[in-house]
Design an enzyme around this catalytic site. Structure first.
Site, PDB file in Angstrom:
ATOM      1  N   GLY A 186      -4.895  -4.536  -5.464  1.00  0.00           N
ATOM      2  CA  GLY A 186      -5.979  -5.137  -4.729  1.00  0.00           C
ATOM      3  C   GLY A 186      -6.116  -4.573  -3.284  1.00  0.00           C
ATOM      4  O   GLY A 186      -7.343  -4.242  -2.970  1.00  0.00           O
ATOM      5  N   ALA A 187      -5.246  -4.657  -2.438  1.00  0.00           N
ATOM      6  CA  ALA A 187      -5.346  -4.325  -1.298  1.00  0.00           C
ATOM      7  C   ALA A 187      -3.627  -4.306  -0.635  1.00  0.00           C
ATOM      8  O   ALA A 187      -2.691  -4.790  -1.302  1.00  0.00           O
ATOM      9  CB  ALA A 187      -6.194  -5.144  -0.337  1.00  0.00           C
ATOM     10  N   MET A 188      -3.524  -3.722   0.423  1.00  0.00           N
ATOM     11  CA  MET A 188      -1.985  -3.455   1.146  1.00  0.00           C
ATOM     12  C   MET A 188      -2.250  -3.585   2.548  1.00  0.00           C
ATOM     13  O   MET A 188      -3.163  -3.134   3.217  1.00  0.00           O
ATOM     14  CB  MET A 188      -1.505  -2.324   0.686  1.00  0.00           C
ATOM     15  N   GLU A 189      -1.307  -4.469   3.089  1.00  0.00           N
ATOM     16  CA  GLU A 189      -1.432  -4.938   4.463  1.00  0.00           C
ATOM     17  C   GLU A 189      -0.547  -4.270   5.575  1.00  0.00           C
ATOM     18  O   GLU A 189      -0.514  -4.532   6.546  1.00  0.00           O
ATOM     19  CB  GLU A 189      -0.852  -6.248   4.664  1.00  0.00           C
ATOM     20  N   HIS A 227      -7.083 -12.115   3.426  1.00  0.00           N
ATOM     21  CA  HIS A 227      -5.896 -12.043   3.163  1.00  0.00           C
ATOM     22  C   HIS A 227      -5.048 -11.023   3.792  1.00  0.00           C
ATOM     23  O   HIS A 227      -3.888 -11.325   4.315  1.00  0.00           O
ATOM     24  CB  HIS A 227      -5.667 -11.856   1.436  1.00  0.00           C
ATOM     25  N   GLU A 228      -5.356  -9.747   3.803  1.00  0.00           N
ATOM     26  CA  GLU A 228      -4.737  -8.781   4.363  1.00  0.00           C
ATOM     27  C   GLU A 228      -4.767  -8.905   5.995  1.00  0.00           C
ATOM     28  O   GLU A 228      -3.465  -8.438   6.494  1.00  0.00           O
ATOM     29  CB  GLU A 228      -5.430  -7.208   4.067  1.00  0.00           C
ATOM     30  N   HIS A 273      -1.938 -11.280   6.839  1.00  0.00           N
ATOM     31  CA  HIS A 273      -0.481 -10.700   6.747  1.00  0.00           C
ATOM     32  C   HIS A 273      -0.043  -9.929   8.087  1.00  0.00           C
ATOM     33  O   HIS A 273       0.946  -9.814   8.270  1.00  0.00           O
ATOM     34  CB  HIS A 273      -0.722  -9.356   5.849  1.00  0.00           C
ATOM     35  N   GLU A 306       3.309 -13.630   0.718  1.00  0.00           N
ATOM     36  CA  GLU A 306       2.038 -13.706  -0.031  1.00  0.00           C
ATOM     37  C   GLU A 306       1.595 -15.191  -0.130  1.00  0.00           C
ATOM     38  O   GLU A 306       0.222 -15.349  -0.151  1.00  0.00           O
ATOM     39  CB  GLU A 306       2.337 -13.239  -1.061  1.00  0.00           C
TER      40      GLU A 306
END
Length: 908
Positions: free
Chosen positions: A309-312, A345-346, A349, A368
């Protein structure tokens, strides 16, 4: 103090770099590389690296070729050797290492490289040479093909409006794929600084974690971008992208110099909402955590080919296009809600996960679970109009669905190899982690909880942590009872799997409490070893004031000030536990719902619906009692109770669709349409109303049309024909567009028209809606074609395949096709998506979780048992799939006669 520390660190690193030879990806000077050879010492390979050798700084040069789709690179790794050794182990996967040597004050020593493909490691040594205690620098030259999967350093592409295909390359390193881009110490505890240079053609740009310092032109016309030295971070957070993207930027109120959103040129007009949201949320986290964002910039990039979905990645978060790009005219309220949440969310992080990182992947939830929790907390405060807390409950219900199976695992659980690590990225780490944190926050009070996590972040900045560090930070004797031990309490939630079922028995003023594990398909006597410390909350018919009771033992008693008609535990479902009201305790709650359901909050109503139907599954409550509770829903108007009712009831007729039980199936569908008919008829085909009302509208109208409710079908058909006659140029209300598309996809002509629009639209939200509508079609041959194209990746992006396959598997016309597709393409799917990833797990569970016959159970079991371990035979998701089918079989065998009888009485 943080700023001064990093200023000093940066100066020392720059000085350190100036004293070492310059890297060059092509020219190794006069250094001779040691061959791989077969002679030399033997090695005892281990899955984990030794902690006696630690990286301090990576000086990395990467040069991708987007024509030949490969890359070369050179890395100097500055090491601290704490114990003298003859060899150094580090990670490398699918890299051809052409040169390796250790740099010294006199002359470099060439190093021999030995590789273990199984352990994804290399060993470096030199005959007669010892790495003494102190600092050393190793240099390696390497090359590889750009990956054709979605991890490591991988190739991607996009198609312009004119049909031109353009290439790009981007990274996805979490959890164990940095080693596929450059040799490194690829474990989260080996934090280091990174100095990165990227070579590219003039037609491209590059982006990385830190700001670009300068660009120099080399003799062959290639450009080299040099980036500032990073803060201390884990390898999985390193990122770089080579592309032709455009960007828009802003400065945050708190002084982050540049916040930018990058996307393909023709979609840059859809980046504004994400940019404004990122600025707002970054400033919020600055305030909430009382720790300034430590980097001078934050980029958000929409990647056309992206599995997650996404990456931090620190300073360069990456997203699916549908998770970042928003158009006010075409994107729905659900799109807006989803985009806001994923950015929240990201960016959370950047503190939880990046600034403070779990020591090892067994505690992934510290990253997470916290990010999932903070995404809801942050948006509830910064965007109250989105009413995000309406949807937190669903995360806990989702987690309980997995956590109620024998195949579940503790939040913190041992993992060693990469496949085990990838399996940790599941609903237990994310959703359950967030839910137990929410429970703890409610128990400690929001103020005490906030002080504790600020203490945790400040104390462990740029370090790695384990569970206990968090619990000690949340323990504050100034604000707590002397006998409250946060670690002892929370260990019961993180070190054992499952969750408790609290059985409540009321005798006058006496309330008898009993806890046991809620577990499907198992002998209850086998659950006797499980014990939790449960922060109970409750209200009664005589008092809406929330009361609290900490249940530490298997059984206990609390006393009410007076006798009451009913008692409701787990107020607003803030606790991660289920409640059963024994000896007729459900009856007054059902009567209250039927008389005046608004006495309970929407979350309380949703939790009552969830609990009673889940208790049917383990035989604690008869089905007819749960169905009797559901009758009140004809008066329900709030999103959470309605959607939770669908979540409990729709799967029942989905089981029947796959068992050739048409009569009972249609009776249940008719009952549901009748139950919600008043609410369905009240819906307007517009974008008016609150966020919750608009989300509910889409849900109800889609259900009604799929169930062929005539008024809904008629309106949807009229709108589709008008839209089609206008060649798709007529504006449809965004919140009902999916309903209209789904109706249109029922015919060959409509399906083909929608596919044409899918292929040419530049709007990710519109693409997602059309793709969903195409997969809902009853045209089985079209669905098979769709799956084949997604696997090939030409007309549909391959990263869309998991969700597409699951959607097709829910279609009554194609559920067996989806299972056959999964079986016949299993090896290719594993190669593309990687064993143990959430994509593989979702497909395994999602394709099979509506089967309820012994024949299908045997077929699924036979297929997976025929595989080798390295192809997925022992995946946790396989065990979940088998348990789900077994539970479906038990449910149908036990409850079908009662359901038939009840519907015969209550059907219209």
């Amino acid at each position: 103090m943080i700023f001064n520390y990093f200023l000093m660190l940066k100066l020392s690193i720059i000085l350190f770099l100036s004293l070492t030879p310059t890297l060059d990806a092509r020219d190794g000077g006069n250094v001779v590389f040691g061959s791989f050879g077969t002679t030399g010492p033997s090695f005892e390979w281990k899955m984990r690296l030794t902690d006696s050798v630690k990286p301090l700084l990576y000086d990395l040069l990467i040069h991708p070729n987007l024509t030949s789709l490969n890359f070369t690179g050179t890395v100097q790794i500055h090491l601290e050797v704490q114990r003298e050794t003859k060899h150094i182990f580090l990670h490398s996967k699918n890299l051809h290492i052409s040169k390796a040597f250790i740099l010294g004050s006199r002359h470099p020593h060439h190093l021999v490289v030995r590789e273990s493909e199984l352990y994804e490691q290399i060993a470096l040594f030199c005959e007669g040479f010892t790495f003494t205690r102190g600092n050393h620098i190793i240099q390696l030259h390497f090359s590889a093909n750009l990956s054709d999967s979605f991890h490591g350093f991988y190739k991607g592409s996009y198609t312009t409006r004119s049909g031109e295909v353009r290439s790009l390359a981007s990274t996805q390193f979490e959890p164990t794929h940095a080693r596929a881009a450059f040799p490194c110490f690829d474990e989260p505890s080996f934090k280091a600084n990174f100095s990165i240079r990227i070579r590219r053609e003039p037609r491209h740009i590059s982006i990385s974690n830190m700001p670009k310092l300068k660009t120099v032109e080399l003799a062959d016309g290639v450009l080299e971008d040099k980036y500032d030295v990073s803060v201390k971070m884990s390898t999985y957070l390193v990122a770089f992208i080579i592309c032709d993207f455009l960007s828009i930027s802003k400065r945050s109120q708190h002084g982050v110099e540049v916040i930018s959103v990058y996307t393909v040129p023709e979609k840059i007009s859809q980046a504004e909402y994400a940019l404004n949201t990122a600025v707002t949320l970054l400033d919020f986290y600055d305030d909430y955590f009382e720790i300034p964002y430590p980097l001078p910039k934050q980029d958000l990039a929409a990647i056309p080919d992206f599995q997650s979905g996404a990456m931090e990645n620190w300073g360069l978060t990456t997203y699916r296009e549908s998770g970042l790009l928003f158009d006010p005219e075409r994107s729905s309220t659900s799109d807006k809600l989803g985009i806001t949440k994923v950015i929240g969310h990201e960016l959370a992080h950047q503190w939880f996960g990046n600034l403070v990182t779990m020591h090892w992947w067994n505690d992934l939830w510290l990253n997470e679970g916290f990010a999932k929790f903070m995404e809801f907390l942050s948006i509830d405060i910064t965007y109250p109009e989105l009413q995000v807390n309406d949807y937190f409950l669903e995360k806990c219900f989702t987690a309980m669905g997995v956590d109620s199976l024998r195949s579940s695992h503790p939040i913190s659980t041992p993992v060693e190899n990469p496949a085990e690590i990838r399996e940790m990225f599941d609903d237990v780490s994310y959703q359950k982690g967030a839910c137990v944190l929410n429970m703890l926050r409610d128990f400690l009070t929001p103020e005490v909880f906030k002080m504790g996590i600020i203490r945790y972040l400040k104390k462990h900045s740029y370090q790695n942590t384990v569970n206990a560090h968090l619990w000690y930070s949340l323990t504050n004797k100034w604000y707590m009872e002397d006998d409250l031990n946060v670690k002892a309490l929370m260990d019961t939630w993180t070190l054992q799997e499952g969750f408790p079922m609290i059985t409540v028995e009321v005798k006058g003023r006496e309330v008898r409490l009993k806890q046991e594990r809620y577990l499907k398909g198992a002998d209850p006597s086998k659950n006797s070893s499980f014990l939790w410390q449960v922060p109970l909350t409750y209200i009664t018919s005589s008092s809406r004031s929330v009361q609290r009771f900490l249940l530490k033992t298997r059984k206990d008693v609390l006393y009410l000030p007076m006798e009451v008609e009913w008692i409701k535990f787990n107020v607003d479902m803030r606790g991660y536990y289920m409640v059963h009201y024994e000896d007729g305790g459900w009856d007054p709650l059902i009567r209250q719902l039927q008389h005046n359901h608004t006495v309970f909050s929407g979350n309380d109503r949703a939790s009552l619906i969830h609990n009673i139907f889940q208790l049917v599954s383990i035989g604690k409550v008869p089905l007819d009692k749960a169905l009797s509770l559901s009758v009140y829903l004809r008066h329900e108007v709030e999103v959470m109770p309605v959607t939770q009712a669908f979540s409990e009831l729709v799967p029942l007729y989905k089981l029947m669709e796959k068992r050739n039980m048409a009569v009972l199936e249609h009776k249940l569908k008719g009952f549901l349409v009748h139950l919600f008919q008043g609410l369905i008829d009240a819906q307007q085909w517009s974008d008016e109303g609150s966020v919750a009302e608009r989300v509910l509208r889409n849900y109800l109208l889609l259900f009604a049309c799929v169930r062929r409710y005539a008024p809904c079908v008629r309106t949807a058909q009229e709108l589709f024909h008008k839209w089609k006659d206008a060649d798709g140029e007529m504006r449809l209300p965004a919140d009902v567009r999916l309903v209209v598309y789904t109706e249109g996809a029922r015919t060959e002509e409509g399906w083909d028209f929608l596919l044409e629009k899918y292929l040419h639209t530049m709007y990710p939200s519109e693409k997602a809606q059309i793709k969903a509508a195409l997969s809902y079609s009853p045209l089985a041959h079209k669905l098979h074609w769709l799956l084949e194209r997604a696997l090939k990746g030409d007309m549909l992006k391959t990263h869309e395949l998991p969700s597409l396959l699951i959607s097709v598997s829910k279609n009554p016309k194609s559920y067996k096709m989806a299972w056959d597709f999964l079986k016949s393409n299993w090896q290719e799917l594993v190669k593309k998506f990687d064993l143990g990833t959430s994509s593989i797990s979702r497909m395994v569970v999602g394709v099979t979780n509506q089967y309820s016959t012994k024949e299908m159970l045997n077929e699924v079991r036979l297929f997976f048992s025929s595989l080798q371990d390295d192809m997925g035979a022992r995946l946790r998701s396989v065990q979940q799939a088998l348990e789900n089918i077994e539970e479906n079989i038990r449910w149908m065998e036990k409850n079908t006669p009662l359901l038939t009888e009840w519907l015969n009485i209550h059907s219209v």
